[in-house]
Enzyme design. Structure first.
Site, short mmCIF file in Angstrom:
data_model
loop_
_atom_site.label_atom_id
_atom_site.label_comp_id
_atom_site.label_asym_id
_atom_site.label_seq_id
_atom_site.Cartn_x
_atom_site.Cartn_y
_atom_site.Cartn_z
N SER A 148 -8.74 -12.41 0.74
CA SER A 148 -8.63 -11.09 0.12
C SER A 148 -9.06 -11.25 -1.32
O SER A 148 -8.48 -12.05 -2.06
CB SER A 148 -7.17 -10.63 0.21
OG SER A 148 -7.00 -9.42 -0.49
N LYS A 174 -12.30 -9.78 2.67
CA LYS A 174 -11.71 -8.46 2.41
C LYS A 174 -11.84 -8.20 0.93
O LYS A 174 -11.50 -9.05 0.11
CB LYS A 174 -10.25 -8.47 2.84
CG LYS A 174 -9.37 -7.41 2.23
CD LYS A 174 -8.05 -7.33 2.98
CE LYS A 174 -6.87 -7.19 2.04
NZ LYS A 174 -5.58 -7.22 2.77
N LYS A 176 -10.91 -5.57 -2.23
CA LYS A 176 -10.05 -4.47 -2.65
C LYS A 176 -10.93 -3.37 -3.24
O LYS A 176 -11.91 -3.67 -3.94
CB LYS A 176 -9.05 -4.96 -3.70
CG LYS A 176 -8.04 -5.96 -3.16
CD LYS A 176 -7.03 -5.27 -2.28
CE LYS A 176 -5.90 -6.21 -1.91
NZ LYS A 176 -4.89 -5.55 -1.07
N ASP A 201 -9.87 -2.89 1.51
CA ASP A 201 -8.45 -2.51 1.47
C ASP A 201 -8.22 -1.62 0.25
O ASP A 201 -8.43 -2.04 -0.88
CB ASP A 201 -7.58 -3.78 1.37
CG ASP A 201 -6.08 -3.49 1.45
OD1 ASP A 201 -5.70 -2.30 1.55
OD2 ASP A 201 -5.29 -4.45 1.40
N GLU A 226 -8.64 -0.73 5.39
CA GLU A 226 -7.19 -0.93 5.43
C GLU A 226 -6.49 0.08 4.53
O GLU A 226 -6.83 0.23 3.37
CB GLU A 226 -6.91 -2.36 4.97
CG GLU A 226 -5.44 -2.77 5.00
CD GLU A 226 -5.26 -4.25 4.62
OE1 GLU A 226 -6.24 -5.02 4.67
OE2 GLU A 226 -4.14 -4.62 4.24
N ASP A 251 -1.48 -1.07 6.95
CA ASP A 251 -0.66 -2.12 6.33
C ASP A 251 0.65 -1.45 5.89
O ASP A 251 1.63 -1.43 6.66
CB ASP A 251 -1.46 -2.72 5.15
CG ASP A 251 -0.67 -3.70 4.29
OD1 ASP A 251 0.52 -3.91 4.55
OD2 ASP A 251 -1.25 -4.28 3.33
N LYS A 275 2.60 -8.22 8.41
CA LYS A 275 3.19 -9.02 7.34
C LYS A 275 4.66 -9.22 7.65
O LYS A 275 5.38 -8.25 7.88
CB LYS A 275 3.05 -8.31 5.98
CG LYS A 275 1.63 -8.22 5.46
CD LYS A 275 1.57 -7.54 4.11
CE LYS A 275 0.13 -7.46 3.62
NZ LYS A 275 -0.01 -6.62 2.42
N GLY A 303 -1.29 -10.96 3.71
CA GLY A 303 -0.68 -11.85 2.73
C GLY A 303 -0.08 -11.06 1.58
O GLY A 303 -0.43 -9.90 1.36
#
Ligand code: OSB
Ligand code: MG
Length: 382
Positions: A148, A174, A176, A201, A226, A251, A275, A303
């Site tokens: 990520s 991934k 952000k 995400d 996400e 998520d 998670k 994570g």
């Protein structure tokens, strides 16, 4: 015990003689930016449960401020000290899976609960002399790892960072995103890495008013987007899911197997980020995993910038068979100068982590190092 949960029990009863909370402070090697803020220094509550000479370790994965969810290390310390631990310490547990019924009346605070729950699983696995991943019913001996990547100060820096991770072998990237750092960044990454497994995400930074922008992301062959919308939403995600091609992964919105069932039922997601903290521990995580598997929905391990203790639990959980997509489970050295465990979590050049062979989480806590970076601790014994 519900049908099908037999594999969750080793048969060894546990007596919880004491529980110790420690808050450690750890500086990330690189600041991590999401749509809700920047993290550089972590405050992590580590939970130690003890039965005689055997210990189990868990981690509270709450972020420093109430920006990912309502929980923080401080709320966890309070809820654990005043509500969860008084119900747990001095008690007998047939198995770690029985913890859920003990804290059933405490609403929410899943990350706090998971700190103790996961520690009990580690303890149970040590007592049974088996690796935790086997006790959980895991079947994968190796897992695929992704990374990520936080929001970077420039597109060039983002591309450079991705190249580093691709060179290290990671199998999925991934990135952000946040308003103002979305379509153009994704376009640049896709242009530079045409064949890479890529996802974005948003950490709830958008609403349906941003539909035109979110629709544009369909043009970049993302594996998934996400949590684009509100952190508790299911209904609007379902509407968005009907209108875009890119699969939606939830998520923040999923806290239980029931949440997952409802989200899948209304079409709010086609993939679930799992998670441990967010869902309250291993038992709940397995229930989410099973609901998703029954409905043909893949899961992957998310994570929370964990220390090695939380990471080791993530590794174990990821051995379950419906973890069919690479997770945000990456090497200790991406986060920390020194981690709390030996050996550290390492990712092979092929982008995989092998399951540990030792009992429990299979990684040993470095007790002296943990003590050295502990800012407060509290021992609970009846
Ligand atoms: O949304 O998945 C998230 C980190 C902190 C809070 C939320 C998230 C994340 C990450 C980092 O994406 C994953 C990791 O490398 O631990
Ligand atoms: Mg996320």
């Amino acid at each position: 015990m519900a049908a099908g949960e037999e594999a969750l029990t080793s048969g060894e009863p546990m007596h919880i003689d004491s529980i110790t909370l420690r808050e450690v402070r750890m500086r990330l090697l690189h600041p991590f930016e999401t749509s809700f803020g920047i993290t550089e220094d972590r405050r992590i509550v580590i939970v130690e449960v003890r039965d005689g000479a055997t210990t189990g370790y868990g981690e509270v994965t709450a972020a420093e401020g109430p920006f990912y969810s309502h929980e923080t290390p401080e709320t966890a310390w309070h809820v654990l000290s005043d509500f969860v631990i008084p119900r747990t310490v001095g008690r007998d547990f047939r198995c770690a899976a029985d913890f859920a019924s003990v804290v059933d009346g405490i609403r929410g605070h899943n990350m706090a609960k998971a700190g103790v729950e996961t520690a009990l699983w580690d303890l149970e696995a040590h007592q049974a002399g088996v690796p935790l991943w086997k006790l959980l019913g895991g079947q994968r001996e190796e897992i695929d790892c992704g990374v990520s990547i936080g929001i970077q100060s420039s597109v060039d820096q983002l591309l450079e960072k991705i190249q580093t991770e691709v060179d290290a072998g990671y199998r999925r990237i991934k990135m952000k995103i946040k308003p103002g750092r979305d379509v153009e960044d994704v376009a640049a990454v896709r242009d530079a890495f045409p064949d890479m497994l890529l996802m974005a995400d948003a950490n709830s930074a958008y609403s349906l008013d941003d539909f035109e922008l979110l629709k544009k992301l369909d043009g970049y062959d993302l594996m998934m987007i996400e949590q684009p919308l509100h952190w508790e939403d299911i209904v609007d995600h379902a509407a968005l899911g009907r209108a875009i091609r890119t699969p939606i992964c939830l998520d923040e919105s999923i806290h239980s197997a029931d949440d997952a069932r409802k989200a899948i039922q209304v079409g709010a997601c086609r993939i679930v980020n799992l998670k441990l903290g967010r869902v309250g521990g291993h038992r709940s995580a397995r229930a989410v995993h099973d609901i998703c598997r029954e409905r043909g929905v893949p899961v992957w391990c998310g994570g929370m910038l964990e220390s090695g203790i939380g990471r080791a639990h993530n590794v174990a959980m990821s051995s379950l068979d419906n973890f069919t997509l690479p997770g945000d489970v990456s090497a200790s050295k991406r986060y920390w100068e020194e981690d709390l465990i030996v050996p550290e979590v390492e990712v092979a050049p092929d982008g995989r982590i092998g399951m540990p062979t030792g009992s429990g989480i299979g990684f040993r806590p470095r007790v002296d190092f943990i003590d050295a970076i502990t800012h407060r601790h509290r021992l609970f014994a009846p």
